[in-house]
Enzyme design. Structure first.
Site, mmCIF file in Angstrom:
data_model
loop_
_atom_site.group_PDB
_atom_site.id
_atom_site.type_symbol
_atom_site.label_atom_id
_atom_site.label_comp_id
_atom_site.label_asym_id
_atom_site.label_seq_id
_atom_site.Cartn_x
_atom_site.Cartn_y
_atom_site.Cartn_z
ATOM 1 N N HIS A 119 28.690 -43.754 69.929
ATOM 2 C CA HIS A 119 29.852 -43.194 69.251
ATOM 3 C C HIS A 119 30.244 -44.171 68.147
ATOM 4 O O HIS A 119 30.563 -45.327 68.421
ATOM 5 C CB HIS A 119 31.001 -42.966 70.225
ATOM 6 N N GLU A 122 33.220 -46.654 68.222
ATOM 7 C CA GLU A 122 33.312 -47.556 69.384
ATOM 8 C C GLU A 122 32.368 -48.739 69.135
ATOM 9 O O GLU A 122 31.299 -48.833 69.743
ATOM 10 C CB GLU A 122 32.958 -46.799 70.667
ATOM 11 N N HIS A 226 30.092 -48.555 75.397
ATOM 12 C CA HIS A 226 31.085 -47.648 74.830
ATOM 13 C C HIS A 226 32.447 -48.330 74.780
ATOM 14 O O HIS A 226 32.611 -49.468 75.241
ATOM 15 C CB HIS A 226 31.187 -46.383 75.686
ATOM 16 N N GLU A 334 31.888 -48.953 79.674
ATOM 17 C CA GLU A 334 33.087 -48.824 78.837
ATOM 18 C C GLU A 334 33.773 -50.180 78.844
ATOM 19 O O GLU A 334 34.300 -50.625 79.876
ATOM 20 C CB GLU A 334 34.010 -47.748 79.403
#
Length: 475
Positions: A119, A122, A226, A334
Site C-alpha cells: 500500500h 504505508e 504494512h 502491521e
C-alpha cells in the site's frame, strides 16, 4: 499406555538419528550452522546508522534506487540487486538479495523475503527495509548472529511493491486512501487469486510481477510490512463463508446479524506454526505483544497477533496466495498505528522492530528440510509433499530440495512424484535444530500422480506460463 508411548517415542527418535546418519553419507553439503548454533549466539547488536549512507528520512524512488545500487556496488560479496518488473508508471520493482551467496542458490540454503509498501501510503516498512539492508551488510563482519543468518539464508528484500502509490502519498497522513492503490486505482493486496472465492479483479503489473517472482524461487518464509495498526496477522485472510455471506448480506440489518459470523477465525492446517511465527515477531517487538489498541475505537489484539479473517475478511490477499499456491509461510506485519508518520519518528520505529525483523527470518531454519532423489541419486524436481493431517502441500525445487517450518513433534511426510511410487516417512522435529530428511523414490510405471491437496486443481487453473522477468540492473 505411558509405557507404550515411551517405546513409540524412542523408536521415532531412533528413526530420526538413523536418517541423520544416512544423510551424512550422501553427496549433499552439510549445514553446520543450523538453528542449534543460533540458540548459542549472542543477541544481534543494535544498529547505529551512518547518515553518510542512509539516514532516517523518507526516500523517493530515485533516492531508493541510488541507495540500492550503491550498496550493491559497495558490498558485491554480500548483495545482488535485481528487478522483478516495472510498475504501471515504469518504476522498477527492485529486490536486493543479502547473503554470503547472493548471486546463486546454494543447496539446502532457504530463500526468505520481506516485501514493503504494497500500500503506497504505508511507507514505514519501506524505510525499515532499507535500514535492514544497511544493518545486515555493515554488521556481517562484526556481529555473530548476522553472520550466521547470512551464511545460512538468502534474504530477498523488496522495499516497495507500489512505488507509484508512494509517489502520490503525503507525509503526516495517518488515515485515508490517497496513495494506497496503484496508478490504476487497484488495491494490490486484493489482487491475487483467492482460495475461498474467485477473484475477478484484473491482474496488475505489480501483482503479476510478484506472482512470476514467487513461482521461480521457492520461498520458505515471508513478511509483508504494512501500517495502520500494530499487530502480526496470519492466514487465512478469507473465510469459507465469504461467498455465502455476499448473497445473504443485502441489507444493513442482515449484515449486522452476520457480522460476528463473518469475522470468525479462518484457520489454516498450519495454524500452530503461523501463531508461533506471529508471536516471534510480536514478542521481540518493543510494544506489539502488549496488544495495545492504536485508538479507542480500534481493537486490541491479545499478545499482538490475530488471525486475518478474525480481524476482517478480505479477498485476494498476498499471504493466503503464497501459502496455498506455493507453501510459503507469510505473515502480514502491521508496524505503525499511523500509516505515514512524520520522518522524525522513523528511528523509533526501527528501534521497535529491529530485533523482530532479524528473529523472524531465523525461523526459516525450524522444522524439516531435505532432498527427494530417485534411486540413482538424481534430484526429483517438483515432487509434491504434504505433512499428513496438513492439507496444504508444497513442492521440491529443481535441485530436489524442500523445507517446511514445523514446531517440535512427531510427523509423517507424504511424498508423490509422477512416475514414482509414493512414500510416507515418519520423522520427529526437535527444538534445537531442523530435521534433515532425504527421501528416495522408486520408479513405478503403474503409478499415476494423485491429487495431494484440496487446492491442487485450483492451483493448476490459476498458474500461467510466464517469461522470466527477473533481470539484473545495468551499470
Amino acid at each position: 499406555m505411558t509405557r507404550r508411548w515411551t517405546i513409540t517415542s524412542l523408536l521415532l527418535l531412533l528413526i530420526y538419528v538413523c536418517s541423520r546418519s544416512a544423510n551424512a553419507q550422501t553427496q549433499i553439503p552439510e549445514q553446520t550452522n543450523t538453528i542449534d548454533l543460533e540458540a548459542a549466539l549472542p543477541e544481534p547488536r543494535a544498529y547505529i546508522p551512518d547518515s553518510q549512507y542512509l539516514d532516517f528520512v523518507y526516500h523517493n524512488h530515485e533516492e531508493l534506487t541510488r541507495f540500492l545500487r550503491a550498496t550493491s556496488a559497495r558490498y558485491p560479496n554480500l548483495t545482488a540487486l535485481y528487478s522483478i518488473g516495472k510498475s504501471i508508471q515504469g518504476r522498477e520493482l527492485w529486490v536486493l538479495v543479502v547473503s554470503s551467496s547472493p548471486y546463486e542458490h546454494m543447496l539446502g540454503k532457504p530463500d526468505v523475503k520481506y516485501v514493503g509498501n504494497i500500500h503506497g501510503n504505508e511507507p514505514v516498512g519501506r524505510e525499515l527495509l532499507l535500514h535492514l539492508i544497511q544493518y545486515l551488510v555493515s554488521s556481517y563482519e562484526t556481529d555473530q548472529y548476522v553472520k550466521w543468518l547470512l551464511d545460512n539464508t538468502r534474504i530477498h528484500i523488496m522495499p516497495s511493491m507500489n512505488p507509484d502509490g508512494y509517489a502520490v502519498s503525503k507525509e503526516g497522513t495517518c488515515d485515508g486512501g490517497q496513495g494506497r492503490y496503484n496508478a490504476r486505482g487497484f488495491d494490490l493486496n486484493r489482487n491475487f487469486p483467492d482460495y475461498f472465492k474467485q477473484n475477478n479483479k484484473r491482474g496488475q503489473p505489480e501483482t503479476d510481477a510478484v506472482k512470476d517472482w514467487i513461482s521461480k524461487i521457492q520461498f520458505v518464509l515471508s513478511g509483508s510490512l504494512h501500517g495502520g495498526a500494530l499487530v502480526a496477522s496470519y492466514p487465512y485472510d478469507n473465510t469459507p463463508n465469504a461467498r455465502r455471506l455476499k448473497g445473504i448480506c443485502r441489507s444493513s440489518a442482515l449484515c449486522a446479524m452476520f457480522q460476528t459470523y463473518s469475522a470468525a477465525p479462518s484457520l489454516t492446517p498450519d495454524d500452530d506454526v503461523f501463531k508461533h511465527l506471529s508471536l516471534v515477531y510480536a514478542k521481540n517487538h518493543a510494544k506489539m505483544s502488549r496488544g495495545v489498541a492504536c485508538k479507542s475505537a480500534t481493537p486490541a489484539f491479545e499478545n499482538g497477533i490475530t488471525n486475518g479473517a478474525a480481524w476482517y475478511p478480505l479477498t485476494g490477499g498476498m499471504q493466503d496466495y503464497q501459502y496455498v499456491w506455493y507453501g510459503c509461510m507469510e505473515v502480514t506485519l502491521e508496524i505503525s498505528c499511523c500509516k505515514y508518520p512524520p520522518a522524525y519518528e522513523l528511528r523509533k520505529y526501527w528501534e521497535d522492530n529491529q530485533l523482530s525483523m532479524i528473529k523472524f527470518l531465523a525461523e526459516a531454519h525450524r522444522g524439516v528440510q531435505g532432498f527427494v532423489f530417485d534411486n540413482n541419486n538424481n534430484p526429483i524436481e517438483r515432487a509434491s509433499l504434504k505433512i499428513k493431517g496438513r492439507d496444504v502441500g508444497f513442492q521440491t525445487t529443481k535441485h530436489g530440495e524442500f523445507w517446511r517450518i514445523l514446531l517440535p513433534g512427531y510427523y509423517k511426510l507424504e511424498v508423490f512424484a509422477e512416475g514414482f511410487a509414493p512414500r510416507e516417512i515418519e520423522f520427529v522435529v526437535v527444538e534445537q535444530h531442523p530435521t534433515l530428511l532425504n527421501v528416495t523414490l522408486t520408479p513405478s510405471k503403474q503409478f499415476t500422480m494423485p491429487t495431494v491437496t484440496t487446492t491442487r486443481t485450483q492451483i493448476r487453473n490459476n498458474r500461467k506460463n510466464v517469461n522470466d522477468k527477473i533481470h539484473f540492473p545495468s551499470d
